[in-house]
Design a protein around this motif. Structure first.
Motif, PDB file in Angstrom:
ATOM      1  N   ILE B 130     -15.595   2.312   2.824  1.00 56.74           N
ATOM      2  CA  ILE B 130     -14.266   2.867   3.130  1.00 56.74           C
ATOM      3  C   ILE B 130     -13.313   2.630   1.955  1.00 56.74           C
ATOM      4  O   ILE B 130     -12.510   3.495   1.605  1.00 56.74           O
ATOM      5  N   ALA B 131     -13.417   1.466   1.317  1.00 58.74           N
ATOM      6  CA  ALA B 131     -12.548   1.204   0.152  1.00 58.74           C
ATOM      7  C   ALA B 131     -12.920   2.118  -1.016  1.00 58.74           C
ATOM      8  O   ALA B 131     -12.067   2.551  -1.778  1.00 58.74           O
ATOM      9  N   LEU B 132     -14.220   2.420  -1.146  1.00 59.20           N
ATOM     10  CA  LEU B 132     -14.664   3.193  -2.307  1.00 59.20           C
ATOM     11  C   LEU B 132     -14.639   4.700  -2.089  1.00 59.20           C
ATOM     12  O   LEU B 132     -14.470   5.454  -3.044  1.00 59.20           O
ATOM     13  N   GLY B 236      -1.306   7.320   2.836  1.00 54.26           N
ATOM     14  CA  GLY B 236      -1.705   8.556   2.170  1.00 54.26           C
ATOM     15  C   GLY B 236      -1.911   8.417   0.674  1.00 54.26           C
ATOM     16  O   GLY B 236      -1.787   9.394  -0.069  1.00 54.26           O
ATOM     17  N   ALA B 237      -2.229   7.200   0.208  1.00 57.02           N
ATOM     18  CA  ALA B 237      -2.444   6.986  -1.221  1.00 57.02           C
ATOM     19  C   ALA B 237      -3.865   7.405  -1.607  1.00 57.02           C
ATOM     20  O   ALA B 237      -4.660   7.815  -0.753  1.00 57.02           O
ATOM     21  N   ASP B 238      -4.155   7.311  -2.885  1.00 57.34           N
ATOM     22  CA  ASP B 238      -5.501   7.630  -3.358  1.00 57.34           C
ATOM     23  C   ASP B 238      -5.899   6.563  -4.386  1.00 57.34           C
ATOM     24  O   ASP B 238      -6.165   6.851  -5.539  1.00 57.34           O
ATOM     25  N   LEU B 239      -5.907   5.318  -3.932  1.00 56.10           N
ATOM     26  CA  LEU B 239      -6.162   4.190  -4.833  1.00 56.10           C
ATOM     27  C   LEU B 239      -7.637   3.836  -4.918  1.00 56.10           C
ATOM     28  O   LEU B 239      -8.388   3.996  -3.962  1.00 56.10           O
ATOM     29  N   SER B 240      -8.022   3.315  -6.063  1.00 56.32           N
ATOM     30  CA  SER B 240      -9.324   2.670  -6.234  1.00 56.32           C
ATOM     31  C   SER B 240      -9.070   1.172  -6.356  1.00 56.32           C
ATOM     32  O   SER B 240      -7.941   0.741  -6.621  1.00 56.32           O
ATOM     33  N   LEU B 241     -10.146   0.400  -6.191  1.00 55.49           N
ATOM     34  CA  LEU B 241     -10.008  -1.053  -6.305  1.00 55.49           C
ATOM     35  C   LEU B 241      -9.375  -1.459  -7.631  1.00 55.49           C
ATOM     36  O   LEU B 241      -8.567  -2.387  -7.690  1.00 55.49           O
ATOM     37  N   GLY B 242      -9.750  -0.737  -8.693  1.00 51.85           N
ATOM     38  CA  GLY B 242      -9.239  -1.073 -10.019  1.00 51.85           C
ATOM     39  C   GLY B 242      -7.744  -0.831 -10.183  1.00 51.85           C
ATOM     40  O   GLY B 242      -7.126  -1.330 -11.120  1.00 51.85           O
ATOM     41  N   ASP B 243      -7.152  -0.062  -9.260  1.00 50.95           N
ATOM     42  CA  ASP B 243      -5.712   0.207  -9.344  1.00 50.95           C
ATOM     43  C   ASP B 243      -4.873  -0.958  -8.823  1.00 50.95           C
ATOM     44  O   ASP B 243      -3.653  -0.959  -8.977  1.00 50.95           O
ATOM     45  N   VAL B 244      -5.519  -1.908  -8.158  1.00 51.18           N
ATOM     46  CA  VAL B 244      -4.767  -3.018  -7.568  1.00 51.18           C
ATOM     47  C   VAL B 244      -4.567  -4.104  -8.622  1.00 51.18           C
ATOM     48  O   VAL B 244      -5.538  -4.618  -9.186  1.00 51.18           O
ATOM     49  N   ALA B 282       0.005  -1.189  -5.847  1.00 53.61           N
ATOM     50  CA  ALA B 282      -0.569  -2.224  -4.987  1.00 53.61           C
ATOM     51  C   ALA B 282      -0.842  -3.488  -5.780  1.00 53.61           C
ATOM     52  O   ALA B 282      -1.218  -3.433  -6.959  1.00 53.61           O
ATOM     53  N   ARG B 283      -0.676  -4.625  -5.106  1.00 53.15           N
ATOM     54  CA  ARG B 283      -0.792  -5.897  -5.791  1.00 53.15           C
ATOM     55  C   ARG B 283      -1.299  -6.962  -4.834  1.00 53.15           C
ATOM     56  O   ARG B 283      -0.884  -7.012  -3.673  1.00 53.15           O
ATOM     57  N   VAL B 284      -2.200  -7.815  -5.323  1.00 47.66           N
ATOM     58  CA  VAL B 284      -2.646  -8.999  -4.575  1.00 47.66           C
ATOM     59  C   VAL B 284      -2.362 -10.192  -5.467  1.00 47.66           C
ATOM     60  O   VAL B 284      -2.862 -10.262  -6.594  1.00 47.66           O
ATOM     61  N   ALA B 285      -1.558 -11.141  -4.971  1.00 45.69           N
ATOM     62  CA  ALA B 285      -1.213 -12.306  -5.787  1.00 45.69           C
ATOM     63  C   ALA B 285      -0.640 -13.397  -4.895  1.00 45.69           C
ATOM     64  O   ALA B 285      -0.107 -13.105  -3.823  1.00 45.69           O
ATOM     65  N   PRO B 286      -0.751 -14.658  -5.340  1.00 42.71           N
ATOM     66  CA  PRO B 286      -0.118 -15.728  -4.566  1.00 42.71           C
ATOM     67  C   PRO B 286       1.395 -15.507  -4.551  1.00 42.71           C
ATOM     68  O   PRO B 286       1.969 -15.095  -5.566  1.00 42.71           O
TER      69      PRO B 286
END
Lengths: 350, 350
Positions: B130-132, B236-244, B282-286
């Motif tokens: 689903i992510a890919l 409704g985005a069109d992100l890939s894992l590398g975009d995060v 998109a961002r993942v961070a402490p």
């Protein structure tokens, strides 16, 4: 797909709903493939208008703002009462948003009965009829082959009913615990800040959060009605308002709030229902909630509900519990749910 | 109504799902009018069995517990591979719960493609496919006239996808913020209690919360995959894992956690997506979250997600984010949603 709506009641919630339509109808049509068309509005004090071709949401809102009535709407049939609007207009769905009466359920109860008997779907945010007569009304809907939805009765547009019955379908709700009343929440939050009960209540009244007669909120009737709806719908109980053990916040002192605070707790008007023997017991009363609990993160007009489930343990939802547009969102999500199931029904048979 | 299920993968989640069926099938039949019948199980290491008459959930679980394999199941066809099980069994729904691979999506991606091409509904908790490939797979489902549901990919059985797309239908999700990874949450909670990062990580590994190679969790890949799913499906985005934009918790010291604590804040691995110009970032961070925010109420393996909406402002849901039975609940709610729409489809046309 077109859904033709008769809107019964055009106060804060009815207007909030129409505001959403005025702004978003093209987007909703594009995204959900549904044309939500208000064909009739009927309000006891703001007049009524019916046009089978559909009413213009922006024109309705301007009329209310400028004249306090929809009677000046150009064209359409004027002066139909609510029951005539329900029975005699060409509409698929009745959206019932008249004021709540927790003693008789009226006029909402008669409106909803009439709509279901006429074979129309009903969507409501009116707590009275659902708290008093859920069993009767849901049977009537089943017999008529129509839907009865009432997401807006508990946490306005924050999902509570659909969360428990659809998003969590298959899980058993063993109990519920919630901070379900914004007005008492606002008062208790102000008391944490050092304000006395009487002053906080007057402030809530000045800001329009509390009524001139604040009994329904501060004595816990509003929370009790929401709790009865939750218990009956998501726990399969058969409670009446009188079955809820109820204590308001009138006896909570500033000192008690400060003492709780010193121990890392917050006083909130907590509504709880739990299984007890074969039945469901329910209680509304002030309680001290540890700050580490998600229910304690709730201040002012934000509400929260914890569902105690078999498969997931506790699931808590936090969001606004009142407001015109917020409750309009509940009506909208219910309408789109009806549209989803109608669309499935008109698809190819399997 | 009968739903015939081919279960692909029989690890922790597959077993959690079958445990629910073993315990609750009669109740589900009574309450939802649906007979959820597992007709085939196929697992790369635990063998496979297909019986068009249906498999006994309790017998499957006993076999796994006693023999680590379903090959000893009495009767039925043995030894079918996963693709043969998907294509050649008489089943309506493929439940895909093989292990997640965030680089290739395999073997889940091929399983889901094969099932959709064969005209079968797909329900999965497998993040990789689903992510890919959400765009490709959802188009394929639409073309085949079947449903693709994946509630379990984000917060296990705690509703995230159905909350945003169904319970909140009509509201616009402007942004999401969440604590989406239980392992990092557990480690950070232990660090608040004074444990060093390395020791907390070893403890998480000992308790089975973290893998021997903890990269997916502590470097934020797991949270990023969930964030991509949320952004693509509910915004409704069109992100890939590398975009995060991604930063793990490896650099978080015990001192930083203590300092945040002293200021009434908690360090959490925060996953956020927001609209930026015409796109979604998109961002993942402490991040340090104030204790008064519902996201800060989350400790250990509990997760939380805030949806930022136009009509309601913030709506936050808090609940478990992992576990066999917990994720089994997601599969169950998805199955019951498929049953609801199939039942509507087989009702009288309108």
């Amino acid at each position: 797909m077109e859904l033709r709506i008769a809107l019964i009641g055009f106060g804060n919630v009815g207007q909030g709903f129409v505001k959403i339509l005025a702004r978003k109808s093209p987007l909703l049509a594009e995204r959900y493939g549904v044309d939500l068309r208000v064909v009739a509005v009927s309000d006891r004090s703001k007049g009524s208008v019916y046009d089978p071709g559909g009413l213009d949401p922006s024109a309705l809102l301007s009329l209310i703002e400028e004249e306090g009535s929809v009677s000046g709407y150009p064209g359409g049939v004027k002066g139909m009462g609510s029951l005539a609007t329900i029975r005699e207009t060409d509409s698929d769905v009745v959206v019932e948003v008249t004021p709540t009466d927790l003693e008789t359920g009226e006029p909402g109860l008669s409106h909803i009965r009439a709509a279901l008997e006429a074979g129309k779907h009903v969507i409501t945010s009116n707590k009275g009829p659902i708290a008093l007569a859920y069993g009767e009304l849901s049977s009537l809907a089943r017999e008529s082959g129509v839907e009865l939805r009432f997401e807006g009765t508990v946490l306005s547009g924050t999902p509570a009913i659909s969360l428990a019955t659809e998003a969590l379908a298959g899980a058993e709700v063993l109990g519920v615990e919630g901070v379900l009343n914004g007005t008492t929440n606002f008062i208790l939050t102000r008391m944490e800040e050092g304000v006395d009960y009487e002053d906080a209540l007057r402030e809530a009244q000045r800001l329009g959060y509390a009524e001139a007669d604040p009994t329904a909120d501060v004595d816990g009737w509003d929370a009790a009605a929401k709790l009865v709806i939750l218990a009956n719908v998501v726990m399969g109980a058969d409670l009446s308002l009188g079955d809820v053990e109820r204590e308001g916040i009138g006896g909570v002192t500033r000192e008690a709030v400060a003492r709780a605070s010193a121990y890392g707790r917050r006083v909130r008007l907590l509504a709880s229902a739990w299984r007890s023997g074969g039945a469901v017991a329910a209680r509304v009363a002030p309680a001290e909630i540890p700050l580490s609990h998600p229910l304690a993160s709730v201040s002012g007009v934000t509400n929260a509900l914890t569902l105690r489930t078999d498969h997931l343990g506790d699931v808590t939802i936090v969001g606004p519990g009142a407001g015109g547009v917020e409750t309009g969102q509940a009506l909208l999500s219910d309408l789109l749910a009806v549209a989803r199931s109608l669309r499935a029904r008109s698809g190819p048979p399997l």
